[in-house]
Design a protein around this motif. Structure first.
Motif, short mmCIF file in Angstrom:
data_model
loop_
_atom_site.label_atom_id
_atom_site.label_comp_id
_atom_site.label_asym_id
_atom_site.label_seq_id
_atom_site.Cartn_x
_atom_site.Cartn_y
_atom_site.Cartn_z
N MET A 1 59.88 -24.14 -30.43
CA MET A 1 59.71 -22.74 -30.81
C MET A 1 59.16 -22.66 -32.23
SD MET A 1 60.45 -20.52 -28.54
CE MET A 1 60.37 -19.16 -29.69
N LEU A 2 58.25 -21.73 -32.43
CA LEU A 2 57.70 -21.46 -33.76
C LEU A 2 58.09 -20.04 -34.17
CD1 LEU A 2 54.07 -22.87 -33.35
CD2 LEU A 2 55.99 -23.96 -34.54
N LEU A 3 58.60 -19.90 -35.38
CA LEU A 3 59.01 -18.60 -35.91
C LEU A 3 58.27 -18.32 -37.21
CD1 LEU A 3 62.88 -18.76 -35.35
CD2 LEU A 3 61.15 -17.76 -33.84
N ASP A 4 57.66 -17.15 -37.30
CA ASP A 4 56.87 -16.73 -38.46
C ASP A 4 57.70 -15.74 -39.28
OD1 ASP A 4 55.06 -14.98 -40.03
OD2 ASP A 4 53.45 -16.07 -39.03
N VAL A 5 58.08 -16.14 -40.49
CA VAL A 5 58.88 -15.29 -41.38
C VAL A 5 57.98 -14.84 -42.52
CG1 VAL A 5 61.07 -15.05 -42.60
CG2 VAL A 5 60.84 -16.76 -40.79
N ARG A 6 57.07 -13.92 -42.25
CA ARG A 6 56.09 -13.48 -43.25
C ARG A 6 56.73 -12.38 -44.10
NH1 ARG A 6 50.45 -14.12 -42.10
NH2 ARG A 6 51.14 -15.13 -40.18
N TRP A 7 57.35 -12.77 -45.21
CA TRP A 7 58.07 -11.84 -46.08
C TRP A 7 58.18 -12.44 -47.47
CZ3 TRP A 7 62.31 -11.98 -49.27
CH2 TRP A 7 62.90 -10.75 -49.63
N SER A 8 58.05 -11.60 -48.48
CA SER A 8 58.34 -12.03 -49.84
C SER A 8 58.49 -10.81 -50.73
CB SER A 8 57.23 -12.94 -50.40
OG SER A 8 56.08 -12.20 -50.72
N VAL A 9 59.29 -10.95 -51.78
CA VAL A 9 59.45 -9.86 -52.74
C VAL A 9 58.11 -9.56 -53.40
CG1 VAL A 9 60.54 -9.20 -54.92
CG2 VAL A 9 61.89 -10.33 -53.14
N ALA A 10 57.36 -10.61 -53.74
CA ALA A 10 56.08 -10.43 -54.42
C ALA A 10 55.10 -9.63 -53.57
CB ALA A 10 55.48 -11.79 -54.78
N ALA A 11 55.18 -9.81 -52.23
CA ALA A 11 54.27 -9.10 -51.32
C ALA A 11 54.80 -7.73 -50.93
CB ALA A 11 54.04 -9.93 -50.07
N GLY A 12 55.96 -7.36 -51.48
CA GLY A 12 56.52 -6.05 -51.17
C GLY A 12 57.37 -6.03 -49.92
N GLY A 13 57.78 -7.20 -49.43
CA GLY A 13 58.63 -7.25 -48.25
C GLY A 13 57.92 -7.85 -47.06
N ALA A 14 58.19 -7.28 -45.87
CA ALA A 14 57.63 -7.82 -44.63
C ALA A 14 56.13 -7.58 -44.56
CB ALA A 14 58.32 -7.17 -43.44
N ASP A 15 55.44 -8.48 -43.87
CA ASP A 15 53.99 -8.34 -43.70
C ASP A 15 53.65 -8.61 -42.23
OD1 ASP A 15 51.33 -7.96 -44.07
OD2 ASP A 15 51.10 -9.43 -45.68
N HIS A 16 54.10 -7.71 -41.38
CA HIS A 16 53.84 -7.85 -39.95
C HIS A 16 52.35 -7.73 -39.65
CE1 HIS A 16 54.24 -6.28 -35.61
NE2 HIS A 16 54.55 -7.56 -35.59
N ALA A 17 51.66 -6.92 -40.44
CA ALA A 17 50.21 -6.74 -40.22
C ALA A 17 49.47 -8.06 -40.40
CB ALA A 17 49.65 -5.68 -41.16
N ALA A 18 49.87 -8.86 -41.39
CA ALA A 18 49.25 -10.16 -41.60
C ALA A 18 49.54 -11.10 -40.44
CB ALA A 18 49.73 -10.78 -42.92
N TYR A 19 50.74 -11.04 -39.93
CA TYR A 19 51.09 -11.84 -38.75
C TYR A 19 50.18 -11.49 -37.58
CZ TYR A 19 53.58 -12.81 -34.37
OH TYR A 19 53.90 -13.19 -33.09
N LEU A 20 49.96 -10.20 -37.35
CA LEU A 20 49.13 -9.78 -36.22
C LEU A 20 47.69 -10.24 -36.38
CD1 LEU A 20 50.43 -6.13 -35.70
CD2 LEU A 20 50.91 -8.13 -34.26
N ARG A 21 47.23 -10.36 -37.62
CA ARG A 21 45.85 -10.82 -37.84
C ARG A 21 45.71 -12.31 -37.54
NH1 ARG A 21 46.34 -7.33 -42.35
NH2 ARG A 21 46.78 -9.09 -43.75
N GLY A 22 46.77 -13.07 -37.71
CA GLY A 22 46.66 -14.49 -37.42
C GLY A 22 47.93 -15.25 -37.74
N HIS A 23 48.41 -16.02 -36.77
CA HIS A 23 49.62 -16.81 -36.93
C HIS A 23 49.49 -18.10 -36.14
CE1 HIS A 23 50.66 -15.44 -32.88
NE2 HIS A 23 50.36 -14.22 -33.29
N LEU A 24 50.40 -19.03 -36.33
CA LEU A 24 50.37 -20.26 -35.55
C LEU A 24 50.47 -19.90 -34.07
CD1 LEU A 24 50.98 -21.42 -38.40
CD2 LEU A 24 52.45 -23.10 -37.28
N PRO A 25 49.70 -20.56 -33.23
CA PRO A 25 49.71 -20.22 -31.80
C PRO A 25 51.12 -20.27 -31.21
CG PRO A 25 47.86 -21.66 -32.29
CD PRO A 25 48.69 -21.59 -33.54
N GLY A 26 51.50 -19.18 -30.58
CA GLY A 26 52.81 -19.09 -29.94
C GLY A 26 53.94 -18.68 -30.85
N ALA A 27 53.66 -18.49 -32.15
CA ALA A 27 54.73 -18.15 -33.10
C ALA A 27 55.23 -16.73 -32.88
CB ALA A 27 54.24 -18.32 -34.53
N VAL A 28 56.53 -16.58 -32.92
CA VAL A 28 57.18 -15.28 -32.77
C VAL A 28 57.46 -14.71 -34.15
CG1 VAL A 28 59.24 -14.10 -31.90
CG2 VAL A 28 58.21 -15.97 -30.58
#
Length: 280
Positions: A1-28
């Motif tokens: 299983m691959l899990l994408d935790v795209r989040w950081s204080v510097a980025a202002g929190g969660a970045d689901h939009a960046a995940y939708l643009r591109g992530h490791l194949p099959g990553a949730v």
């Protein structure tokens, strides 16, 4: 299983939009606030742990089956992914790894990305709870007095010069500052084991080998990275204070130290910082 935790204080929190643009194949996609944290009063901190029942449901919703190896990653040197790593291990999912270098390392290797949402079939993993050491505010205070309590935030926040997120600036009295960012090299990869061991040896020198050790940060997220880095250096059994500074400073009865030294004094012993209880 691959899990994408795209989040950081510097980025202002969660970045689901960046995940939708591109992530490791099959990553949730994993939501820091929705999946990796619970909700409570300010004295519980900004990212309290989810309840055992909620996290067990989350693990199955991610599609994790018993026996799976779970790899978590982010786009900020693992400092967010480590929260998922810690929680999965806390819940008894022992085969859990962090992708060193995260998304940047994947891109550097020229590997393909997948766009869009990945919605897995529900998994069957049976999560348990309580497998990693945890302390509350009282426990953190006791460890600061009798063991080693590490503050993983930036030095200026530790010294009380600035506090962009929480209602008070400073640190827990007698906590030692060791910023999480120092665990990474310039490429956002974890330092070699021997370098990590040397880094932690510098702060554990003089501390009894049987003394308890715990880590906190702003809200219990990047402190998990410190726990992970210490484990990589061979230091196991380090406790996490999930509420961290955000929980501590929301309790007006908790003392706050400021300045560069653990007790709030200057290196020469003069009282340039403060160490006092607060009231509202």
């Amino acid at each position: 299983m691959l899990l994408d935790v795209r989040w950081s204080v510097a980025a202002g929190g969660a970045d689901h939009a960046a995940y939708l643009r591109g992530h490791l194949p099959g990553a949730v996609y994993v939501s820091m606030d929705g999946d990796l944290a619970g909700h409570g009063s300010p004295q519980d901190g900004r990212h309290p742990l989810p309840t055992p029942a909620d996290f067990a449901e989350t693990v199955q919703r991610w599609g994790v089956d018993d026996g799976d190896t779970v790899v978590v990653y982010d786009d900020c040197g693992g400092t967010s992914a480590a929260r998922a790593w810690w929680l999965l291990r806390h819940a008894g999912i022992r085969s859990c790894l962090v992708l060193d270098g995260g998304l940047a390392a994947w891109r550097e290797a020229g590997l393909a990305l997948q766009a869009g949402e990945v919605i897995p079939a529900p998994g069957s993993a049976c999560a348990s709870w309580g497998r990693m050491p945890v302390v509350d505010a009282d426990g953190a205070q006791a460890i600061a007095e009798a063991g080693l309590l590490l503050d993983a935030r930036a030095p200026e926040r530790y010294r009380g010069e600035t506090e962009p997120l929480d209602p008070a600036a400073g640190h827990i009295p007698r906590a030692v500052n060791l910023p999480t960012t120092g665990n990474l090299d310039d490429d956002g990869r974890l330092l070699p084991q021997e370098d990590l061991a040397e880094r932690f040896a510098a702060v554990t020198a003089g501390v009894d080998e049987d003394a308890p050790v715990a880590v906190y940060c702003g809200s219990g997220v990047t402190a998990a990275h410190q726990v992970m880095a210490m484990a990589a250096a061979g230091l196991h059994g380090v406790a996490l204070f999930p509420g961290s500074w955000s929980a501590w400073c929301n309790d007006p009865h908790r003392p706050v130290a400021t300045g560069p030294e653990p007790d709030g004094s200057a290196p020469d012993g003069s009282a340039v910082g403060s160490l006092a209880p607060r009231s509202r």
